[in-house]
Scaffold this motif. Structure first.
Motif, PDB file in Angstrom:
ATOM      1  N   GLY A  47       0.813  -1.214   0.000  1.00 54.11           N
ATOM      2  CA  GLY A  47       0.000   0.000   0.000  1.00 54.11           C
ATOM      3  C   GLY A  47       0.840   1.256   0.000  1.00 54.11           C
ATOM      4  O   GLY A  47       0.539   2.230  -0.697  1.00 54.11           O
ATOM      5  N   ARG A  48       1.926   1.251   0.768  1.00 50.87           N
ATOM      6  CA  ARG A  48       2.824   2.414   0.777  1.00 50.87           C
ATOM      7  C   ARG A  48       3.457   2.623  -0.599  1.00 50.87           C
ATOM      8  O   ARG A  48       3.558   3.750  -1.082  1.00 50.87           O
ATOM      9  CB  ARG A  48       3.927   2.225   1.823  1.00 50.87           C
ATOM     10  CG  ARG A  48       3.445   2.285   3.250  1.00 50.87           C
ATOM     11  CD  ARG A  48       4.624   2.079   4.211  1.00 50.87           C
ATOM     12  NE  ARG A  48       4.180   1.888   5.588  1.00 50.87           N
ATOM     13  CZ  ARG A  48       5.019   1.712   6.607  1.00 50.87           C
ATOM     14  NH1 ARG A  48       6.322   1.692   6.393  1.00 50.87           N
ATOM     15  NH2 ARG A  48       4.553   1.534   7.835  1.00 50.87           N
ATOM     16  N   LEU A  49       3.893   1.528  -1.223  1.00 49.00           N
ATOM     17  CA  LEU A  49       4.530   1.651  -2.535  1.00 49.00           C
ATOM     18  C   LEU A  49       3.516   2.095  -3.591  1.00 49.00           C
ATOM     19  O   LEU A  49       3.852   2.871  -4.493  1.00 49.00           O
ATOM     20  CB  LEU A  49       5.186   0.328  -2.935  1.00 49.00           C
ATOM     21  CG  LEU A  49       6.242   0.427  -4.049  1.00 49.00           C
ATOM     22  CD1 LEU A  49       7.417   1.296  -3.618  1.00 49.00           C
ATOM     23  CD2 LEU A  49       6.747  -0.954  -4.455  1.00 49.00           C
ATOM     24  N   LEU A  50       2.272   1.630  -3.480  1.00 45.16           N
ATOM     25  CA  LEU A  50       1.226   2.083  -4.394  1.00 45.16           C
ATOM     26  C   LEU A  50       0.956   3.584  -4.222  1.00 45.16           C
ATOM     27  O   LEU A  50       0.817   4.314  -5.205  1.00 45.16           O
ATOM     28  CB  LEU A  50      -0.064   1.288  -4.159  1.00 45.16           C
ATOM     29  CG  LEU A  50      -0.098  -0.138  -4.705  1.00 45.16           C
ATOM     30  CD1 LEU A  50      -1.240  -0.930  -4.069  1.00 45.16           C
ATOM     31  CD2 LEU A  50      -0.234  -0.148  -6.233  1.00 45.16           C
ATOM     32  N   ALA A  51       0.904   4.034  -2.972  1.00 47.21           N
ATOM     33  CA  ALA A  51       0.669   5.458  -2.713  1.00 47.21           C
ATOM     34  C   ALA A  51       1.803   6.305  -3.276  1.00 47.21           C
ATOM     35  O   ALA A  51       1.573   7.328  -3.945  1.00 47.21           O
ATOM     36  CB  ALA A  51       0.513   5.705  -1.212  1.00 47.21           C
ATOM     37  N   GLY A  52       3.048   5.872  -3.018  1.00 50.41           N
ATOM     38  CA  GLY A  52       4.193   6.592  -3.564  1.00 50.41           C
ATOM     39  C   GLY A  52       4.209   6.575  -5.080  1.00 50.41           C
ATOM     40  O   GLY A  52       4.465   7.597  -5.733  1.00 50.41           O
ATOM     41  N   LEU A 163       4.276   8.273   3.889  1.00 50.09           N
ATOM     42  CA  LEU A 163       3.309   7.288   3.396  1.00 50.09           C
ATOM     43  C   LEU A 163       2.737   6.534   4.585  1.00 50.09           C
ATOM     44  O   LEU A 163       3.421   6.335   5.587  1.00 50.09           O
ATOM     45  CB  LEU A 163       3.988   6.294   2.447  1.00 50.09           C
ATOM     46  CG  LEU A 163       4.767   6.877   1.268  1.00 50.09           C
ATOM     47  CD1 LEU A 163       5.627   5.806   0.615  1.00 50.09           C
ATOM     48  CD2 LEU A 163       3.805   7.476   0.242  1.00 50.09           C
ATOM     49  N   GLY A 164       1.494   6.102   4.471  1.00 51.79           N
ATOM     50  CA  GLY A 164       0.916   5.359   5.573  1.00 51.79           C
ATOM     51  C   GLY A 164      -0.237   4.470   5.159  1.00 51.79           C
ATOM     52  O   GLY A 164      -0.990   4.808   4.238  1.00 51.79           O
TER      53      GLY A 164
END
Length: 297
Positions: A47-52, A163-164
């Protein structure tokens, strides 16, 4: 509780000295979790990598541009891959979707330990003869710090990345999102000093999102001492895979006639899985014969 739409915003602050991006992406991270049946710590990492990736995709300019973020690591996840375009279309997967680890010393999901040492590779296909590739060692495995380090070393752009991902007790996704702040060349020292103090006091991303902050409000709160002007608002963000049975069939074409003949003789359906969205495609004997015959043309 009704879940709000996922979207990305981008803007500038301090009269162009700061470039800023923010995303809320609870729904797309939940879809990734559902598609890949990820355990909580893997959901948080992916999820963090998707947000970034969503925000970095929004930095690209042309509709055909494509960004890929790859993490290869020594932790039990072993690897993560996310791709994004300039329009908020994202997809991604973890090499090992189920990892179980004790909570960190802060009582949080231990993403850093799940990833551990490794390499972050950023690939930008922006229509040049060869894609741009930047690669850095992972700083912490926490992903936000790793992306911050990437921007500083590979793009020489001082940045702050946060990110979170917050999980519910039933292991669904409660909140997901983040922000990226970047200093433009010749940013004044007083702007940098004020921003550093503000970032030291700001609450975590998931706390802000849990309080109902939109991406716009999140950036306004962080950059309250500067005038924020949004150049783009409400760029929809979604989990989107462009795979299809026709595209996947090219894997079978690449096997060649001899291997296809062996598969046909086995008289069993062939299943091919798309890593990104975990969709399975089935090919029966007649379809395999058709693919093999197409090679003779």
């Amino acid at each position: 509780m009704e879940q709000k739409e996922d979207y990305i915003v981008r803007g500038i602050a301090a009269h162009g000295q700061i470039r800023c991006f923010a995303i809320t992406c609870r729904n797309l991270v939940e879809e990734a979790r559902t598609r890949h049946n990820t355990s909580p710590v893997v959901t948080a990492a992916l999820g963090r990598l998707l947000a970034g990736g969503g925000m970095m995709g929004a930095m690209m300019k042309e509709k055909q541009d494509l960004l890929t973020l790859q993490i290869q690591c020594s932790g039990p996840i072993e690897g993560l891959t996310v791709t994004a375009d300039a329009f908020g279309h994202l997809k991604g997967y973890a090499k090992h979707p189920v990892v179980s680890l004790p909570a960190s010393k802060f009582g949080k999901l231990d993403v850093g330990r799940a990833i551990d040492l490794g390499v972050l590779t950023v690939i930008k296909d922006i229509g040049l003869k060869e894609p741009y590739t930047g690669q850095v060692q992972l700083v912490s495995g926490e992903i936000a710090e790793d992306l911050t380090y990437y921007f500083a070393t590979s793009e020489q752009t001082p940045s702050s990345v946060a990110l979170g991902v917050l999980m519910n007790k039933n292991n669904t996704v409660a909140q997901a999102g983040g922000y990226i702040l970047q200093l433009m060349p010749e940013t004044k020292e007083e702007v940098i000093s004020t921003l550093e103090k503000r970032l030291a006091d700001i609450e975590p991303v998931t706390t802000l999102l849990s309080k109902g902050h939109t991406p716009e409000r999140m950036l306004r709160e962080i950059l309250e001492d500067f005038d924020v002007v949004f150049s783009e608002q409400n760029i929809p963000a979604s989990f989107s895979c462009n795979c299809s049975k026709e595209r996947v069939s090219k894997v079978l074409v690449s096997l060649g006639s001899r291997q296809l003949e062996e598969l046909i003789e086995e008289n069993e359906p062939v299943e091919i899985n798309c890593h990104f969205c975990n969709t399975n495609y089935h090919f029966n004997k007649d379809e395999l014969i058709k693919i093999k015959n197409s090679l003779k043309r």
